[in-house]
Design a protein around this motif. Structure first.
Motif, mmCIF file in Angstrom:
data_model
loop_
_atom_site.group_PDB
_atom_site.id
_atom_site.type_symbol
_atom_site.label_atom_id
_atom_site.label_comp_id
_atom_site.label_asym_id
_atom_site.label_seq_id
_atom_site.Cartn_x
_atom_site.Cartn_y
_atom_site.Cartn_z
ATOM 1 N N LEU A 1 0.241 -6.267 1.941
ATOM 2 C CA LEU A 1 -1.062 -6.930 1.985
ATOM 3 C C LEU A 1 -0.929 -8.295 1.320
ATOM 4 O O LEU A 1 -0.414 -8.395 0.207
ATOM 5 C CB LEU A 1 -2.113 -6.099 1.256
ATOM 6 C CG LEU A 1 -2.326 -4.701 1.818
ATOM 7 C CD1 LEU A 1 -3.131 -3.865 0.846
ATOM 8 C CD2 LEU A 1 -3.018 -4.782 3.160
ATOM 9 N N LEU B 1 -7.053 -12.278 4.563
ATOM 10 C CA LEU B 1 -6.260 -11.112 4.234
ATOM 11 C C LEU B 1 -5.379 -10.789 5.431
ATOM 12 O O LEU B 1 -5.843 -10.780 6.570
ATOM 13 C CB LEU B 1 -7.157 -9.912 3.920
ATOM 14 C CG LEU B 1 -6.478 -8.610 3.515
ATOM 15 C CD1 LEU B 1 -5.728 -8.775 2.189
ATOM 16 C CD2 LEU B 1 -7.511 -7.497 3.389
ATOM 17 N N ARG C 1 -4.761 -9.742 10.744
ATOM 18 C CA ARG C 1 -5.385 -10.714 9.835
ATOM 19 C C ARG C 1 -6.898 -10.616 9.896
ATOM 20 O O ARG C 1 -7.465 -10.228 10.906
ATOM 21 C CB ARG C 1 -4.954 -12.138 10.130
ATOM 22 C CG ARG C 1 -4.432 -12.360 11.461
ATOM 23 C CD ARG C 1 -4.066 -13.773 11.781
ATOM 24 N NE ARG C 1 -4.859 -14.140 12.946
ATOM 25 C CZ ARG C 1 -4.946 -15.336 13.420
ATOM 26 N NH1 ARG C 1 -4.327 -16.330 12.841
ATOM 27 N NH2 ARG C 1 -5.659 -15.585 14.467
ATOM 28 N N PHE D 1 -4.545 -3.390 11.980
ATOM 29 C CA PHE D 1 -5.463 -3.954 10.989
ATOM 30 C C PHE D 1 -6.211 -5.118 11.634
ATOM 31 O O PHE D 1 -5.628 -6.155 11.938
ATOM 32 C CB PHE D 1 -4.683 -4.430 9.760
ATOM 33 C CG PHE D 1 -5.532 -5.085 8.707
ATOM 34 C CD1 PHE D 1 -6.357 -4.331 7.899
ATOM 35 C CD2 PHE D 1 -5.505 -6.454 8.532
ATOM 36 C CE1 PHE D 1 -7.138 -4.934 6.924
ATOM 37 C CE2 PHE D 1 -6.275 -7.069 7.562
ATOM 38 C CZ PHE D 1 -7.100 -6.306 6.756
ATOM 39 N N ARG E 1 -2.209 -8.043 6.821
ATOM 40 C CA ARG E 1 -1.434 -6.844 6.550
ATOM 41 C C ARG E 1 -0.220 -6.852 7.472
ATOM 42 O O ARG E 1 -0.344 -7.046 8.678
ATOM 43 C CB ARG E 1 -2.246 -5.577 6.768
ATOM 44 C CG ARG E 1 -1.460 -4.342 6.306
ATOM 45 C CD ARG E 1 -2.317 -3.112 6.229
ATOM 46 N NE ARG E 1 -2.568 -2.602 7.570
ATOM 47 C CZ ARG E 1 -3.365 -1.557 7.811
ATOM 48 N NH1 ARG E 1 -3.995 -0.963 6.824
ATOM 49 N NH2 ARG E 1 -3.548 -1.137 9.042
ATOM 50 N N ASP F 1 0.842 -1.192 0.000
ATOM 51 C CA ASP F 1 0.000 0.000 0.000
ATOM 52 C C ASP F 1 0.882 1.248 0.000
ATOM 53 O O ASP F 1 2.115 1.155 0.005
ATOM 54 C CB ASP F 1 -1.004 -0.025 1.157
ATOM 55 C CG ASP F 1 -0.392 0.172 2.528
ATOM 56 O OD1 ASP F 1 0.804 0.509 2.639
ATOM 57 O OD2 ASP F 1 -1.126 -0.008 3.518
ATOM 58 N N LYS G 1 3.090 -0.807 3.626
ATOM 59 C CA LYS G 1 2.620 -2.009 4.320
ATOM 60 C C LYS G 1 2.315 -3.088 3.287
ATOM 61 O O LYS G 1 1.953 -2.812 2.154
ATOM 62 C CB LYS G 1 1.414 -1.695 5.184
ATOM 63 C CG LYS G 1 1.791 -0.750 6.318
ATOM 64 C CD LYS G 1 0.648 -0.487 7.233
ATOM 65 C CE LYS G 1 1.111 0.458 8.342
ATOM 66 N NZ LYS G 1 0.051 0.706 9.298
#
Length: 75
Positions: free
Chosen positions: A27, A44, A62, A57, A46, A21, A25
């Motif tokens: 992803l 997902l 997760r 996050f 991060r 990002d 960070k």
């Protein structure tokens, strides 16, 4: 870095994509086996630029969500 989801099913987690990002960070998108072992959930994670889970996050870095598909089914 290794980010385990450990939902209580098998060790059948898989990363399918990685992106950075604007803040640097990391992803990671993929899937994890659900708790009863009959399907998968979208996963997902991060990570910080240092490669550790980003606790800002989803509380632990997760996030998972179920789509209601059984193992082997396709949308």
């Amino acid at each position: 870095a290794t980010v385990g989801f450990d939902l209580g099913g098998t060790d059948d987690d898989q990363a399918d994509g990685v992106a950075l990002d604007a803040a640097g960070k990391i992803l990671v998108a993929g899937r994890a086996r659900d708790v009863d072992g009959t399907g998968h959930v979208a996963a997902l994670a991060r990570l910080t630029p240092a490669g550790v889970p980003d606790d800002s996050f989803s509380g632990d870095g997760r996030l998972t969500t179920a789509f209601g598909l059984a193992l082997g089914s396709h949308a």
